[in-house]
Design an enzyme around this catalytic site. Structure first.
Site, PDB file in Angstrom:
ATOM      1  N   HIS B 117       0.889  -1.081   0.028  1.00 38.68           N
ATOM      2  CA  HIS B 117      -0.048   0.024   0.060  1.00 38.68           C
ATOM      3  C   HIS B 117       0.948   1.217  -0.118  1.00 38.68           C
ATOM      4  CE1 HIS B 117      -3.156   2.808   2.190  1.00 38.68           C
ATOM      5  NE2 HIS B 117      -3.262   2.678   0.984  1.00 38.68           N
ATOM      6  N   CYS B 141      -0.663   0.447   9.518  1.00 35.60           N
ATOM      7  CA  CYS B 141      -0.712   1.922   9.160  1.00 35.60           C
ATOM      8  C   CYS B 141      -2.187   1.781   8.744  1.00 35.60           C
ATOM      9  CB  CYS B 141       0.346   2.037   7.837  1.00 35.60           C
ATOM     10  SG  CYS B 141       1.986   2.228   8.787  1.00 35.60           S
ATOM     11  N   HIS B 142      -2.621   1.031   7.700  1.00 39.21           N
ATOM     12  CA  HIS B 142      -3.992   1.203   7.008  1.00 39.21           C
ATOM     13  C   HIS B 142      -4.812  -0.213   7.062  1.00 39.21           C
ATOM     14  CE1 HIS B 142      -0.904   4.149   5.348  1.00 39.21           C
ATOM     15  NE2 HIS B 142      -1.729   5.021   5.848  1.00 39.21           N
ATOM     16  N   GLY B 143      -4.384  -1.091   7.766  1.00 44.14           N
ATOM     17  CA  GLY B 143      -5.128  -2.077   7.864  1.00 44.14           C
ATOM     18  C   GLY B 143      -5.248  -3.154   6.886  1.00 44.14           C
TER      19      GLY B 143
END
Lengths: 636, 177
Positions: B117, B141-143
């Site tokens: 990502h 961080c963003h799953g």
């Protein structure tokens, strides 16, 4: 004379020309291309140097910003980071050489500008302010260039910085404290390097600001044709003689324990350096050096004559050319050892330097209009010729080349020469079989041997034959492993102390930059390898040394290594001692300048481009100059 | 500025155009080396490959090694983890890849530990760290969720964890790069 042509090319040409005419500064660009006649004399060139200096400032800032992105201001990494720029960063060598020689060109242009203004007395009212801004620019340039020269962290960098910063210790009472403050320590070190780096980055923006004020409302873009000729000269310097104006000792990493025997600054500081050395008293010497620059501020007050220009005043012209000759002489003396006849000459030349400003100019103010006639005119012309000759001789003589060596006929001699791969392979073979027993080459990686014509498998085999230290491993221990193509030629000794202990106190130098760091280059390597002999009768040789005619001091710790027939070459090349020495020297030359062939090829391309552009511009100038141009006001 | 009058192109126009074009080309060409210096340098590109000793890594354990400045995950997978990786329906994956395409030997998974990502290093290497819904890695961080083959199963990541070039030197040693 401008017959209409109905071809595609002309229409395209017109399209481009019209597009450019809509840009900002379009009038300046168009006039810059055609408006000036081809410069054919010193006078006309002189008018352009101001705008050339502005152009160079832009080049220096552009290349400097890029170099700053790759440079590390730390005593342990500065030299290595510069060498990395030269060897690993793509096009890095070009950016660094442009920056390095750009500094020289910048000073050359600034000095020509300065002397032209002295000659034309451009400091007279109402232009005193302009003149003083110009002197401020010179001072800023001096500071910037001085600190920039420290950054590569070679021997000359360190010791030049030491000498000049130590000048402040001449200040009574607080001198030592000032020096410690400048250094940020007890000696020049990382704190010094770091602050010099920051200031070297910062000051050019001050220079830029003062330049804007100094230029005033004058046209920025003057003669683009002249700029092209200037660029062509710069191109020759950058691509064919990139190190001619530098001292070879600055390719030896800085060593705080050893001062180079012939310490000298870059050429543009040599006159000031001569003034410093001419005075036998420390404080007075430092003051004299500073005064030599600062006296320029006072010139508008010292020369109050109301006559315009230098030409109607023949005695002034004589005085001017005498002064110019004196400055060149000072520069020449600055590069000579501070002893004997040179010291006497330095004192005379220094005395005359100040005499010119403090006595000759004020006296001429009163005396001048009286004397006319052929004599001063002839004298001025003679002195002018002498000055130009002296300048040419000074520029042509390389730095640090004290002793003359027998010049060998190398494959890379001549403007288009390159390396001979077969010779380099033989040199590499001799290095591996003999030299590598004592000397490492930490800046040359096995992968770079591809340039010698070896294949990947051969290179991997060369690397694997040597052991390099790696680690720490999972247990925290360092270990030895076979080399990889990305490893450098390892030194056989774990550190400098071990190298010294194993060699009777003399550390075998790293060979990566030896050729470049020696005056004479590959010729010097050959001279050393072939220079052994019996010492002259009565010579006392220190223990563990051998007599060598080419080695400075003649006592070298390295035993003779090259003998007739000592090596067998697969290509059947001659293997007498002289031939082998040449092969090694060629290999070391390549090791220190791997970019040479790429540099010359690039230089050739740049030269062809500049030539094309100049021919086109010349055609335009010859054609209908001023057909559509507004008439230029004639101003001298 | 004076009014521009349309005139037929002349040789002079051509010369002006040629000079301008060549000049602009020269300026651009001289900017190229400046930009060129910012690309990875030769020593960076030739960065040595690394060797990893697999012997001390027990089944179910994982280690992180550094290669070219990036974290590389080396995981000694359990039979259950291998089975989970093999059973996934490849067609439904965001970045369809079979487990067999991602490993040289089933028990060893080697993957660059950089979330596809936006470049964070996912959790799941050490015991006790969250491993996401599929038992692989979880990027905090963003799953993003990765499975036991390092393939993205959930979250914003667009692609599977990259597999670096590597070879087995013998049964217990690999060379990455």
């Amino acid at each position: 004379m401008t017959a209409p042509l109905s071809s595609r090319a002309t229409r395209l040409g017109k399209l481009i020309a019209t597009a450019v005419d809509r840009l900002p500064l379009s009038t300046q660009i168009r006039r810059g291309v055609v408006d000036h006649p081809v410069p054919n004399s010193f006078e006309r060139w002189g008018r352009l140097v101001g705008s050339l200096a502005a152009f160079l400032l832009a080049v220096m800032i552009a290349t400097g910003v890029i170099l700053a992105m790759h440079y590390t201001p730390h005593v342990d990494h500065a030299f290595d980071s510069v060498e990395r720029i030269m060897r690993d960063v793509s096009s890095g060598w070009m950016v660094r050489y442009v920056h390095k020689n750009g500094a020289s060109l910048f000073f050359a242009v600034a000095y020509i500008h300065l002397f032209r203004c002295l000659y034309l007395r451009s400091y007279r009212p109402p232009r005193e302010r302009m003149w003083r801004l110009g002197v401020c620019l010179l001072l800023l340039m001096t500071a910037t260039a001085f600190m920039g020269y420290v950054l590569p962290w070679g021997q000359m960098s360190l010791w030049g910085a030491t000498v000049i910063t130590s000048a402040f210790s001449a200040v009574p009472v607080v001198g030592e404290r000032i020096v410690a403050f400048l250094w940020g320590g007890y000696a020049i070190g990382t704190p010094t390097l770091n602050r010099f780096f920051v200031l070297h980055f910062l000051l050019p923006f001050a220079i830029f600001g003062v330049t804007v004020a100094h230029l005033g409302r004058r046209r920025l873009i003057k003669d683009l044709f002249a700029l092209g000729i200037f660029l062509a000269a710069g191109c020759v310097l950058v691509f064919w003689f990139p190190d001619h104006l530098g001292h070879p000792d600055n390719y030896v990493p800085a060593d705080p324990a050893v001062t180079p025997p012939h310490l000298m600054p870059e050429w543009y500081f040599l006159p000031l350096y001569a003034v410093l050395r001419a005075v036998p008293d420390k404080l007075v010497g430092v003051v004299a050096m500073a005064a030599a620059l600062l006296v320029l501020f006072a010139v508008p007050r010292l020369d109050r004559s109301s006559a315009h220009g230098g030409r109607p005043r023949p005695w002034f012209a004589v005085a001017f050319w005498l002064f110019a000759l004196d400055c060149i002489l000072l520069g020449y003396i600055g590069a000579k050892p501070a002893e004997g006849v040179w010291m006497i000459a330095a004192r005379l030349a220094t005395a005359y330097y100040f005499l010119h400003f403090l006595l000759v100019l004020p006296v001429l103010t009163h005396v001048e209009p009286a004397a006319r006639g052929r004599l001063p005119g002839l004298a001025a012309t003679g002195l002018k010729a002498l000055t130009v000759l002296a300048a040419v001789l000074a520029v042509a003589s390389p730095f640090g080349g004290g002793e003359t060596l027998r010049a060998q006929d190398w494959s890379w001699r001549g403007p288009f020469g390159g390396y001979d791969p077969a010779q380099l392979q033989r040199g590499h073979q001799v290095y591996s079989q003999s030299c590598a027993a004592c000397h490492g080459m930490k800046r040359v990686r096995f992968r770079e041997l591809a340039a010698l014509g070896y294949g990947e498998a051969e290179i991997a085999a060369f690397a694997a034959a040597r052991f390099v230290t790696d680690g720490p491993d999972d247990e925290g221990e360092m270990f030895e492993r076979p080399g990889l193509p990305s490893d450098a030629f390892p030194s056989p000794f774990p550190n400098d102390r071990a190298a010294m202990a194993a060699n009777g106190g003399a550390k075998p130098p790293d060979l990566s930059l030896l050729a470049k760091a020696s005056a004479g280059g590959a010729d010097y390597v050959v001279a050393i390898l072939n220079g052994y002999g019996e010492p002259p009768p009565g010579t006392e040789m220190p223990s563990n040394t051998y007599y060598n005619i080419a080695f400075p001091g003649h006592a070298i710790a390295m035993a003779p290594q090259i003998f007739d027939g000592g090596f067998e070459f697969a290509d059947g090349a001659p293997n007498d001692a002289a031939a082998v020495a040449r092969d090694i020297a060629a290999f070391l030359q390549w090791a220190s300048e791997p970019e040479l062939e790429a540099r010359r090829a690039m230089g050739l391309r740049v030269a062809v481009f500049l030539l094309t552009l100049l021919v086109l511009m010349y055609a335009l100038k010859r054609r209908d100059r001023a057909v559509t141009m507004p008439k230029r006001r004639v101003k001298t | 500025m004076s009014e521009h009058v349309e005139t037929p192109p002349t040789r002079r126009d051509f010369l002006f155009g040629a000079v301008y074009a060549a000049g602009a080309g020269g300026v651009l060409a001289s900017l190229l080396p400046l930009a060129d210096t910012l690309a990875p340098a030769a020593d960076t590109l030739a960065l040595a490959s690394i060797e990893v000793d697999l012997a001390p890594i027990l089944e179910g354990q994982a280690i992180t090694v550094m290669w070219q400045g990036k974290a590389v995950f080396v995981r000694h997978r359990t039979p259950a983890e291998i089975a989970a990786a093999r059973e996934a329906d490849v067609a439904k994956l965001r970045d369809p890849q079979t487990d067999a395409d991602r490993v040289l030997r089933p028990e060893w998974l080697v993957a660059v530990g950089v979330c596809t990502h936006l470049g964070c290093v996912p959790l799941g290497q050490r015991s006790g760290q969250p491993r996401g819904d599929h038992g692989g890695w979880f990027c905090p961080c963003h799953g993003a969720h990765y499975d036991t083959s390092g393939r993205v199963r959930k979250g914003p990541a667009p692609a599977n964890l990259a597999v670096p070039p590597y070879v087995f030197l013998d049964d217990t040693r690999i060379r990455i790069g």
